[in-house]
Structure formats: C-alpha cells, structure tokens
Design a protein around this motif. Sequence first.
Motif, PDB file in Angstrom:
ATOM      1  N   ASP A 189      14.910  -3.916   3.235  1.00 46.39           N
ATOM      2  CA  ASP A 189      15.369  -2.556   3.499  1.00 46.39           C
ATOM      3  C   ASP A 189      14.201  -1.588   3.567  1.00 46.39           C
ATOM      4  O   ASP A 189      13.138  -1.815   2.978  1.00 46.39           O
ATOM      5  N   SER A 190      14.425  -0.475   4.274  1.00 46.57           N
ATOM      6  CA  SER A 190      13.424   0.597   4.360  1.00 46.57           C
ATOM      7  C   SER A 190      14.073   1.904   3.906  1.00 46.57           C
ATOM      8  O   SER A 190      14.407   2.766   4.721  1.00 46.57           O
ATOM      9  N   PRO A 191      14.275   2.056   2.594  1.00 44.70           N
ATOM     10  CA  PRO A 191      15.032   3.211   2.097  1.00 44.70           C
ATOM     11  C   PRO A 191      14.404   4.553   2.444  1.00 44.70           C
ATOM     12  O   PRO A 191      15.126   5.535   2.657  1.00 44.70           O
TER      13      PRO A 191
ATOM     14  N   LEU B  74       0.828  -1.208   0.000  1.00 48.99           N
ATOM     15  CA  LEU B  74       0.000   0.000   0.000  1.00 48.99           C
ATOM     16  C   LEU B  74       0.864   1.259   0.000  1.00 48.99           C
ATOM     17  O   LEU B  74       2.017   1.225   0.446  1.00 48.99           O
ATOM     18  N   PRO B  75       0.322   2.396  -0.456  1.00 53.03           N
ATOM     19  CA  PRO B  75       1.067   3.649  -0.312  1.00 53.03           C
ATOM     20  C   PRO B  75       1.326   3.937   1.171  1.00 53.03           C
ATOM     21  O   PRO B  75       0.535   3.527   2.031  1.00 53.03           O
ATOM     22  N   PRO B  76       2.412   4.626   1.484  1.00 55.06           N
ATOM     23  CA  PRO B  76       2.739   4.878   2.891  1.00 55.06           C
ATOM     24  C   PRO B  76       1.629   5.592   3.641  1.00 55.06           C
ATOM     25  O   PRO B  76       0.958   6.485   3.113  1.00 55.06           O
ATOM     26  N   HIS B  77       1.406   5.165   4.881  1.00 58.52           N
ATOM     27  CA  HIS B  77       0.459   5.810   5.800  1.00 58.52           C
ATOM     28  C   HIS B  77      -0.958   5.898   5.221  1.00 58.52           C
ATOM     29  O   HIS B  77      -1.677   6.867   5.464  1.00 58.52           O
ATOM     30  N   THR B  78      -1.362   4.892   4.493  1.00 61.86           N
ATOM     31  CA  THR B  78      -2.683   4.929   3.858  1.00 61.86           C
ATOM     32  C   THR B  78      -3.787   5.078   4.903  1.00 61.86           C
ATOM     33  O   THR B  78      -3.896   4.287   5.838  1.00 61.86           O
ATOM     34  N   GLY B  79      -4.597   6.121   4.738  1.00 60.87           N
ATOM     35  CA  GLY B  79      -5.758   6.363   5.578  1.00 60.87           C
ATOM     36  C   GLY B  79      -5.479   7.067   6.887  1.00 60.87           C
ATOM     37  O   GLY B  79      -6.421   7.420   7.612  1.00 60.87           O
ATOM     38  N   ASP B  80      -4.219   7.324   7.216  1.00 58.68           N
ATOM     39  CA  ASP B  80      -3.915   7.910   8.524  1.00 58.68           C
ATOM     40  C   ASP B  80      -4.550   9.291   8.700  1.00 58.68           C
ATOM     41  O   ASP B  80      -5.140   9.585   9.748  1.00 58.68           O
TER      42      ASP B  80
ATOM     43  N   SER C 130       1.720   0.710  -4.300  1.00 53.74           N
ATOM     44  CA  SER C 130       3.110   1.108  -4.506  1.00 53.74           C
ATOM     45  C   SER C 130       3.923  -0.040  -5.089  1.00 53.74           C
ATOM     46  O   SER C 130       4.916   0.182  -5.789  1.00 53.74           O
ATOM     47  N   CYS C 131       3.519  -1.277  -4.773  1.00 55.12           N
ATOM     48  CA  CYS C 131       4.212  -2.469  -5.251  1.00 55.12           C
ATOM     49  C   CYS C 131       3.351  -3.676  -4.880  1.00 55.12           C
ATOM     50  O   CYS C 131       2.299  -3.533  -4.254  1.00 55.12           O
ATOM     51  N   ARG C 132       3.792  -4.840  -5.241  1.00 51.99           N
ATOM     52  CA  ARG C 132       3.138  -6.069  -4.794  1.00 51.99           C
ATOM     53  C   ARG C 132       3.474  -6.317  -3.329  1.00 51.99           C
ATOM     54  O   ARG C 132       4.550  -5.904  -2.867  1.00 51.99           O
ATOM     55  N   PRO C 133       2.614  -7.000  -2.585  1.00 50.28           N
ATOM     56  CA  PRO C 133       2.958  -7.334  -1.204  1.00 50.28           C
ATOM     57  C   PRO C 133       4.292  -8.060  -1.117  1.00 50.28           C
ATOM     58  O   PRO C 133       4.581  -8.963  -1.903  1.00 50.28           O
ATOM     59  N   GLY C 134       5.121  -7.627  -0.197  1.00 49.84           N
ATOM     60  CA  GLY C 134       6.417  -8.243   0.020  1.00 49.84           C
ATOM     61  C   GLY C 134       7.546  -7.615  -0.764  1.00 49.84           C
ATOM     62  O   GLY C 134       8.721  -7.887  -0.480  1.00 49.84           O
ATOM     63  N   GLU C 135       7.222  -6.763  -1.758  1.00 47.52           N
ATOM     64  CA  GLU C 135       8.263  -6.245  -2.648  1.00 47.52           C
ATOM     65  C   GLU C 135       8.880  -4.926  -2.187  1.00 47.52           C
ATOM     66  O   GLU C 135       9.963  -4.572  -2.652  1.00 47.52           O
ATOM     67  N   CYS C 136       8.197  -4.173  -1.328  1.00 51.41           N
ATOM     68  CA  CYS C 136       8.740  -2.890  -0.890  1.00 51.41           C
ATOM     69  C   CYS C 136       8.219  -2.544   0.495  1.00 51.41           C
ATOM     70  O   CYS C 136       7.207  -3.083   0.953  1.00 51.41           O
ATOM     71  N   TYR C 137       8.925  -1.644   1.145  1.00 57.18           N
ATOM     72  CA  TYR C 137       8.563  -1.169   2.484  1.00 57.18           C
ATOM     73  C   TYR C 137       7.698   0.076   2.365  1.00 57.18           C
ATOM     74  O   TYR C 137       8.086   1.044   1.702  1.00 57.18           O
ATOM     75  N   THR C 138       6.532   0.060   2.983  1.00 56.66           N
ATOM     76  CA  THR C 138       5.693   1.255   3.093  1.00 56.66           C
ATOM     77  C   THR C 138       5.006   1.213   4.453  1.00 56.66           C
ATOM     78  O   THR C 138       4.247   0.300   4.740  1.00 56.66           O
TER      79      THR C 138
END
Length: 417
Positions: free
Chosen positions: A322-324, A167-173, A195-203
Amino acid sequence: MRVQALVVLGLALAAAPAAEGQNTAAITTAGPQVSGYINAATLPIPANMLDVPDEADRAYLETFRARLDEVMTREETVGLAVAVLVQGEPVLVYAAGEEEAGTGRPITTDTVFRAASVSKGMTGTLLALLETQGRVNLNDPVPSELLPLPRGRQATVEQVLAQRTGLPPHTGDRAMERGGNVSQLRSRLGSQRPSCRPGECYTYQNIAFGSVEVIASQAAGLDFGTAMDTYVFQRVGMNTASVGVDALRQSASWARPHRRRDRDAHGTPRAGDPDTAYDATPAAASVNVSLNDMIAWARAQLGTSGHLPAPVLERVQTSYGDSPSQTRRLYRLEDRIENTGYGLGWRVYDWSGHRLITHSGYLSGYGAQIYMEPATGFAYVALWNHDGDAPWWLFPTLMDLRTGDGPADWLDLLDED
C-alpha cells in the motif's frame, strides 16, 4: 493564436476505409489527416477481459469532449493531447493548441512532450523484460556502491522500482533541483535517517530510483537510453519516443513548456527552457512521448496489442504494498479512491471497485497522465505543456461520466476554489 482541435471519435489505429454506411465523426484538422474508423461498440471483447461494462452508449464521450474544449478556453492553457480507449482501442483522440504560444504551430498526435514520472512505468517494464530473458534478477540487491542505504542495508531491484527503499520520501530531490550533482547526492543516501527497513513501507523516490539505470544498462549491454529504445519503444511501437532533453529538441514536433511565472506584460504565457534537473535521472523522469506513443503504450500495458508478455504485465502491475501517503494526497477523491498501492513503476488504485493502473508526471511546464483498467481495456492518456490545475481534473471528470458514480463537476468546483 488559438489552434483548433483535432478530434476523432471512434478512431481505429489501423488506417482502413470506413465500412459502407458506417457513421464517422467530423474532423477539424489542426494536424495530419487521420483516417480509419470503427464503431467501438462492435469491437470483439478479448477473452482475457472480464466484467466489461456496458459501454455501447458512448454519449459520455461527447460530453467529455466538451469539457476538453472548456479547458482549451482557459487563459493558461497552451496545448493539450488526450485519448480515451475502450476495449483496447482509441475511441476519442483530441489534440489542440500550440507547441509554443503565439507561433501557430499546432499540437498534433505526433507532437512530443515530456513524460516526467510516467517514465517510471517504462523503466519497470524494461527491467521486467530483461528479467524474462534471464539477464537480471529483480530480487537481487542493488549493490551498495550504486545505492548506499542507511545502516548498511540493501534494497532489491524490485524494492527500488516499487518505491520501498526505506528512505525518507523524495530524498535529495530539492538539492538536485538546486543544482546538486546526482551521483554525489546518491552517494550520501546512506547518511539519511531511515523511515523503515527496505520493503517495509512506501516512500516515493527519484534519485534512488535512478540507481537501476546502471543495472538495466549492464543487463542489456547498452546505454540506458538505447536499452529503453530497443527493448520498450521499438517493441511497443512508440515511434516518436526518446530519452533526454537533447533527444526532445531533435523531434520533428515538440511542445515547449509554459510555466506560471513566465508571462509577458499582457499575461500571455511564454515558452521556457525544457531542461530540468530531472534529466539527471532518466529512469525516473526523462522519457519524451507523443500522444500516439501513449496510445501504443496503453494498448501494450492493457495486453491488447500483444507486444508485451502476460508475465511482464503481471510483474509490473502487481502492487507490492500500500501507499497510504498517496491515498492521503488524493483526499478530494476520497469518495472514489478506497486505497492505493505501488507496482514496478506503476501506481495501483481501487477506484470504487475499478482496479486502475496509473501514473502521473509533472516537470515544470509539462504534465502527463495515464490511467488503465486492464479488466475492461479502458484507458485514458493525456499530455500538456503548461502549468494549470484543470488538466489534472479531466480524468475524474471522465470517470464520473463513464461510471455515473459522480456529478462530473470537478472543473466547475475548480473555478469556485
């Protein structure tokens, strides 16, 4: 009214009398009398702790204590509780200020604060404990009715805890902060552009993270707060910890939040309401803790108290990617932090070759931090009940003093900004 600090250097958890001829630090009491001292330099090093630095000379703790005192002189500061652990034992315990500005009620080591997002590591540990008992499989997908994701995808429990839902970062906050219903906001997550498929990026997420509450409750056969208390707080020895704002108010001593915007005509901080929108996501941000709870939590996560199995510690403290974006947020520390990752509710930092397990939390008027180096048994925990930048720069100050890798002038630079 400024309440003096309770400071203990070389404090042991066990309340045993000092050995004959042993050096003990003077204590200014602003809370309960604390007893039981050791020379931390003589502590045996647990066999599972490797590459322990030479910390026999602990002069840096006295210097750091002076920096804590400096923070307490700042106009915005109300209350602060800090502990430093070496080889898994507290060697500095500091509690200063007031539960509520102007009341004279002191911050003690049992005063309860909001843990905010530090709660996430507790949730990750709860689910890892349930997994070791065969009650849940963290590699199973979270049902779509609990966490609908874009394009009909599903994330595993592990991916939700590791902030890799796609999901996009902080979705719904922000919608939640404006009063939006969390259940309704979660039901709409499937309409987001991923933002990506589950597991593919940090958000980073809060609302999506909260979907694991139902899974934990079902696995434990208890409501989420009771499950957290039964499996984590009682096991670890977090005797004043709880979940939710109602439980906070029932604490014998609890810190009121003080926000920048809430001041009287003379600029004096005024206490605010501890309720926040994030109480609707208890797994993500609604645990309440005291300094004593945080010391017990750090010792459990370091493995020195023996309250958590080694497989659970490895499970939650392993970085799952990683969490770039977090590394970029820490740009002021770019000379120290080489990269960051995320475990199961925990951040993992490479701090100039020191592998740190950490998380910070903020709720309006509250701050919380924990940093641990499991390889050496070093840890830092802090809680405060006011808005202000200074507390966030205490750990970099301590780390510079401890390692000698920097000038430890972060608070001075803050004043120059």
